[in-house]
Design an enzyme around this catalytic site. Structure first.
Site, PDB file in Angstrom:
ATOM      1  CG  HIS B 217     -30.193  58.237 -64.227  1.00 17.32           C
ATOM      2  ND1 HIS B 217     -30.873  57.846 -65.351  1.00 17.32           N
ATOM      3  CD2 HIS B 217     -30.447  57.303 -63.283  1.00 17.32           C
ATOM      4  CE1 HIS B 217     -31.516  56.706 -65.098  1.00 17.32           C
ATOM      5  NE2 HIS B 217     -31.274  56.365 -63.859  1.00 17.32           N
ATOM      6  NE  ARG B 396     -52.390  90.751 -43.518  1.00 14.11           N
ATOM      7  CZ  ARG B 396     -53.628  91.178 -43.681  1.00 14.11           C
ATOM      8  NH1 ARG B 396     -54.167  92.067 -42.854  1.00 14.11           N
ATOM      9  NH2 ARG B 396     -54.360  90.743 -44.687  1.00 14.11           N
ATOM     10  CB  THR B 437     -52.933  82.092 -28.492  1.00 18.06           C
ATOM     11  OG1 THR B 437     -52.080  80.966 -28.717  1.00 18.06           O
ATOM     12  CG2 THR B 437     -53.668  81.919 -27.184  1.00 18.06           C
ATOM     13  N   GLY B 479     -57.489  80.692 -21.443  1.00 18.81           N
ATOM     14  CA  GLY B 479     -56.245  81.371 -21.807  1.00 18.81           C
ATOM     15  C   GLY B 479     -55.050  81.014 -20.961  1.00 18.81           C
TER      16      GLY B 479
END
Lengths: 561, 561
Positions: B217, B396, B437, B479
């Site tokens: 509490h 990346r 993707t 795609g």
């Protein structure tokens, strides 16, 4: 916030490792995710589910008998790769083909489709049902474009139960597709979520507002409005989903999903509003699920899902399941206890009472009315006094207690209770409703006082003195305070002693003792409280009398009439 | 925040009503709380637990076979009244006496004690064990003064199992007291909680800091410090509790409790750090529980509990239980699958290969090294380009994919793989690690290209052309983009066509096609992307070439050597 992590780029990996370590008897980690650690029969269709991480219990939490054979676990909010899907499917498959299922997001569709193609090329028959249940993400005419949300749980449960029951791959696809087509979800969000290692949330919702129809990764919804009370939110969710109620549909599994940042208590409050609305609309609710089903890290939000059942889908929905996060069926056989028997256990009954005692009880009602009125008149003053060193709720507590006690007293008298039973009932009601330590002690004191009275005779002056003493002693035995601690005892002790020492008729002795109680209560202004949570504020109360002593003096003064 | 409610003063009431409505097959609402809806034998000890609301699944979530017979449900963070305790106990009791248990807080002690006295006075034998497990709230010498936290679950489970097994009241008290004495908890908090209807939290913890030893509490702890990484937090929690490890104790049930505002994923990460530390200290972990066990509304925090077992306590800890929120035992019998069999399913193996094909695979390694190096050199540039209209992760993603592919290629070559298998392995690794993707399509394209090669022969120029075409066609089939959409296809399509139309040796044709790819990639600066989530930012990308096309051109240019 996401607070507990090591290297944020390894969060999904560490999470899966910890999950598999915790549930080592149920799941085994494999390349790409996890599969059941338990055996399945040769030839069973393998149900393989998956998606990004951050949605626990989706997806790894649902691997186990009666549900999935394997879960593919992507990075946070990111589709797993086709290679992960392929690896998990290969690990899970037992010669009966692979059933893939996941929520309808472009990345997942691409990667699961790539994996399916490869599995089929390798001679492992693989088929897919893509979950698409979020009504706000596309129109009914384009429902295959809808996003997959809590419908995941529905479709996975149905497919898992069918596969467990021995359906072949086409059969699993058939019921899963039917389940998907019968499932409708609608969500609102109150606040965004923060990815591990990020300082700022992925998206925000203004405080006091809610995003309507927002997706589980913060995908745009259909609008934004002020947060609604639970009852109105329930109506909004129910009405939207009933708009697409299929012709003739009456039985439905109902799911309320918390997205992470709302608590189970809030979901239960919402369910208390949702269920009656559905029942009023003629929906028969079957085995509802309310809880964190598909979360989005710490995103605050909630959704409602209706899954319209036919007989076969209902059987599959109710079939046993045993996974880390979703279980159905019990290891313990039970039968229902007669609800009436439970209710009887605490039904209020009063013993026989003499007319004299009943008359005393009626006098008590008159006294109670005076006390209650006086407390209401002084409620604000008592609250103000309490707020100096406490939380300011003493006035409210005293009136709540007295109101409840008076109501209980009236009920008891109407039921023919004697004075002892009536006072005990009043004490119980006071203690139940007044709240806090002082409320509990008032209730306990009144109940103990009742023990000195009789249902068989009218109240005597000696009994009143014994009753007050019994109340005081009981309070002393529990209250852990003594005279001088700046509590109600600073009025109650001198009152009790004065009453005992004054041998006159009660009509003279009581008002005199009440005067003493009042004087002593006022004198608590000079004291500093020793105990209780007000201690850090003790010095602030010097110069002000104790509200508990003041209210006690007020009660005994008023009781005298 | 607490967001979903109606009248905040009725929150606890509405919550309990919704909970009982949801779990009507398991619990029945009664005055003061709820009891089992299922039958129990005459003479069984009734286990009655309780406390304030806001701690779900504590306390109502634990009513059911194998655990509690009834739960007393107070207001938010407030003790239930003695009258509530009495009423629930009366409803639950079956003639075998009543066992009361709850966490050690002054208000609860007062009210449960008052109820116990009354029950005993009414001829219902009643005894109590008060849970006191929070090591930071009092010294080992004064452990009866400790607050009750996650130890509640431990003591209630043990008492519930004992009562279910037919222990008499003294027997239940004995094992419950022993369980309490063997239980130690330690908590940290990262953020406060907000009561329903309140605009401000009940208490706060500065951002980035954690309160050490804070109560459920918000009771004061023993200090405040910066939030630790999970591994360090685990060490701190484990070491503190091992300080009080009883002499000779080795087997322990271990509980990690989330207080509300941290997610299951975070608890799994923490568990992944805690479990090895305990194992290193010679602790044998028995049936651990990790999850939201005792919450404090939306308070963010986590605690660790060690419950040291003897043989009897371990049996009781493992006994079946079937409550809305805590279940043990399964309705489905299972056996363990051989873990080695699962691992074998996805073990990497390569088929037989000719020396010529192996030589081609080795040439692929050299090409892969050049590509990987070039991508690393251009990583920042690709990221910058991607950040104009995307999320800046393309550089990346490409280096991650290429690194993984090169490693897989080397592994395959070392294992004697032919060129087709080696390229397929490289494609899989790329697709698995590159993300997004474009990563999935790169992986799929490389794998499709591998299908045009042979493990039985060296690569020919015709095979290379066929492989590039196969890769392109596969990408086109998934795609959903076409030439002119400002994607990698704007470089890959002209590259493929130029390679096919150029009948010279590959040594001449490839560099020429790569030049065309480069020119076409640069020309994407004039296009506006049609698809993908970058669409809202489309106009920002005009004047800048597409990073996917640029990286593809870079790869094919570099491959030429």
């Amino acid at each position: 916030m996401t607070t507990v992590f090591n290297d944020p780029t390894q969060f999904a990996h560490d999470m899966l490792a910890g999950f598999c370590r915790l549930h080592a008897d149920a799941v085994q980690p494999v390349s790409g995710g996890c599969v059941r650690a338990t055996d399945t029969p040769e030839g069973k269709v393998a149900v393989v589910i998956g998606g990004g991480s951050g949605h626990y219990p989706a997806f790894a939490g649902w691997v186990g008998p009666g549900m999935a054979d394997g879960a593919v676990v992507g990075n946070i909010f990111a589709s797993p790769s086709a290679q992960q899907v392929h690896a998990v499917a290969k690990s899970a498959q037992r010669g009966g083909g692979v059933f893939l299922s996941y929520g309808n997001y472009a990345g997942d569709v691409l990667n699961f489709d790539l994996a399916q193609e490869r599995l089929n090329a390798e001679g492992i028959p693989t088929r897919t049902v893509v979950v698409a249940d979020d009504v706000t993400s596309a129109s009914p005419e384009e429902r295959h474009k809808r996003r997959g949300t809590t419908g995941d749980l529905v479709v996975f449960k149905i497919a898992g139960a069918a596969a467990e029951a021995g359906y072949d791959l086409d059969g699993v696809v058939d019921v899963a597709q039917r389940a998907n087509d019968a499932t409708y979800s609608f969500a609102v969000a109150f606040a965004g979520c923060t990815l591990p290692g990020d300082a700022e949330p992925l998206f925000t919702v203004p405080k006091g507002r809610m995003a309507v129809g927002m997706g589980v990764h913060g995908e745009p919804g259909i609008g934004e409005q002020d947060v609604l009370p639970s009852a109105d939110l329930a109506r909004m969710l129910v009405e939207k989903l009933l708009d697409e109620r299929p012709e003739g549909a009456s039985r439905a599994a109902v799911l309320v999903n918390g997205l992470g940042g709302i608590k189970y208590e809030e979901m239960f409050v919402l369910w208390n509003d949702i269920a009656p609305l559905l029942e009023q609309a003629g929906v028969e609710i079957v085995a509802p699920e309310v809880g964190e089903l598909i979360t989005s890290l710490d995103m605050a939000g909630v959704s409602l899902t209706l899954f319209w059942l036919d007989a076969e889908l209902e059987d599959l929905w109710l079939a046993p399941a045993q996974t880390p996060a979703f279980r159905r069926g019990s290891a313990i056989a039970t039968t229902r206890r007669d609800p009436a028997e439970i209710e009887e256990a605490v039904a209020t009954t009063y013993g026989p009472a003499s007319p004299q005692s009943q008359a005393s009880a009626r006098e008590l009602v008159a006294i109670g009315q005076r006390i209650t009125q006086a407390l209401h008149e002084h409620e604000a003053e008592l609250g103000k006094l309490d707020s100096i060193a406490g939380d300011g709720d003493h006035g409210r507590g005293m009136t709540s207690g007295a109101d409840a006690a008076l109501a209980a007293l009236g009920e008891a008298v109407n039921a023919g209770a004697g004075v002892a039973s009536a006072l005990a009932a009043a004490g119980d009601a006071w203690g139940d409703r007044a709240g806090g330590t002082s409320g509990a002690l008032w209730g306990a004191g009144l109940r103990a006082a009742a023990g000195a009275l009789e249902d068989s005779s009218a109240v005597t002056g000696a009994q009143v003195r014994a009753a007050v003493r019994a109340g005081l002693d009981h309070i002393l035995s529990y209250g852990k305070a003594e005279r001088g601690d700046k509590t109600m005892l600073d009025a109650l002790i001198p009152f009790t002693e004065a009453l005992e020492q004054d041998s006159r008729d009660l009509a003279q002795a009581w008002p005199a003792a009440a005067e003493i109680a009042t004087t002593e209560a006022d004198a608590t202004a000079d004291l500093t409280p020793r105990i209780g949570r007000a201690r850090p504020l003790a010095e602030r109360s010097v110069g002000h009398p104790d509200p508990g002593a003041i209210s006690l003096a007020l009660v005994v003064r008023t009781a005298a009439g």
